[in-house]
Design an enzyme around this catalytic site. Structure first.
Site, PDB file in Angstrom:
ATOM      1  N   LYS A 177       0.727  -1.265  -0.103  1.00 20.77           N
ATOM      2  CA  LYS A 177       0.124  -0.036   0.075  1.00 20.77           C
ATOM      3  C   LYS A 177       0.781   1.186  -0.101  1.00 20.77           C
ATOM      4  CE  LYS A 177      -3.330   3.055   0.089  1.00 20.77           C
ATOM      5  NZ  LYS A 177      -4.238   3.233   1.248  1.00 20.77           N
ATOM      6  N   ILE A 178       1.898   1.317   0.694  1.00 17.89           N
ATOM      7  CA  ILE A 178       2.880   2.613   0.778  1.00 17.89           C
ATOM      8  C   ILE A 178       3.453   2.624  -0.491  1.00 17.89           C
ATOM      9  CG2 ILE A 178       4.738   3.437   1.790  1.00 17.89           C
ATOM     10  CD1 ILE A 178       2.379   3.645   3.570  1.00 17.89           C
TER      11      ILE A 178
END
Length: 312
Positions: A177-178
């Site tokens: 996600k990052i």
């Protein structure tokens, strides 16, 4: 594994912000029994009309089969799980916790350990999208943790959007996600640069982006952001400070893993510059305004009717 799949699990939901509200509503629309906790109770109360019940503390959800968590930051995740009246402080514990917050790997490790100690399974399941993407059924999720738990709960996750990807054990979904959000910032800055370049050379933003979106370089995202870039409508979907937080997390992971990210580092500085210039509440597509300023160009809304490519 403490969670056992059932056709109609009793669901708890923590966090009824813009995203959490819409996702909980999808589960309710599918006929599930959903109890909701939100720090500001009034924001969750409209879900009652859709069939939800509202509870006063996260601990009140401890007897649920599955509890979703969607809060804003690492400290919030700790507060709703192990803080006073937290989900994991009651006599009972849910069978499975699914955390869809965007938090640090360290915070996720701590929450997972606390869940395991209480006999609850834990999946990290950060999402890609915003409320309009949710409404269009195009949300995507990256999920990590015990594969058995993922397989058991997958039908429930698939109610939330169109793409559910198991990415591995432990906390790796956080990194996915990052990395996704860092790319989000880099792509938007690049899109701002080339759009300003074209306009300074005499091409309207509408015409340039129509061409781009029709080419092999066009994407669901570039089309979705086109109305904001053309009409300068920066109603927030994701703000600059939230983007900066994700750049900080991504560059921190890059240092730890010794994976240089020069383009991401440069973009992070431009995001910080935009925040310093006052961009805090509006959508991060305001990066185009800073790019125009640096280029000596004053942008004006083109007031064009443009399809963003999302249909519910």
């Amino acid at each position: 594994m403490s969670y056992r799949a059932t056709e109609r699990p009793r669901i708890g939901w923590i966090g009824a912000g813009r995203m959490g509200f819409q996702l909980a509503a999808r589960l309710l629309a599918a006929g599930h029994d959903v109890a909701v906790y939100n720090r500001t109770r009034a924001k969750a109360e409209p879900l009652v009309e859709r069939g939800a019940s509202i509870v006063d503390t996260p601990a009140d959800l401890a007897d649920r089969d599955v509890v979703f968590v969607m809060v804003s930051a690492s400290a919030d995740l700790a507060a709703v799980t192990t803080g006073p009246d937290g989900l994991l402080t009651a006599d009972a514990a849910p069978g499975l916790i699914i955390d869809s917050s965007t938090v640090s790997t360290e915070a996720s490790v701590q929450a997972r350990a606390a869940a395991t100690e209480r006999g609850a399974d834990f999946l990290a399941a950060p999402v890609s999208g915003n409320p309009k993407v949710v409404a269009a059924g195009k949300l995507t999720l990256a999920v990590s943790g015990p594969r058995e738990s993922f397989d058991a709960v997958r039908p429930l996750l698939e109610l939330l959007g169109r793409g559910v990807t198991y990415v591995g054990e432990g906390e790796v979904a956080r990194l996915v996600k990052i990395a996704h959000n860092v790319f989000l910032g880099v792509v938007t800055q690049s899109l701002a640069e080339i759009t300003v370049l074209a306009e300074k050379g005499g091409v309207s933003r509408e015409a340039f982006l129509e061409f781009l979106n029709s080419s092999v370089l066009g994407s669901v995202f570039s089309r979705y952001k086109t109305p904001a870039l053309v009409n300068l409508d920066f109603a927030p979907t994701f703000t600059m400070p939230l983007l900066r937080k994700d750049f900080d997390l991504g560059l921190g992971a890059a240092r730890e893993l010794e994976a240089p990210m020069p383009i991401a580092s440069a973009t992070a500085q431009l995001v910080a510059e935009a925040i310093g210039a006052g961009s805090r509440e509006n959508d991060f597509a305001e990066l185009i305004l800073e790019q125009a300023r640096r280029s000596g160009l004053e942008l004006k809304p083109e007031n064009a009717k443009i399809d963003d490519g999302l249909e519910a």
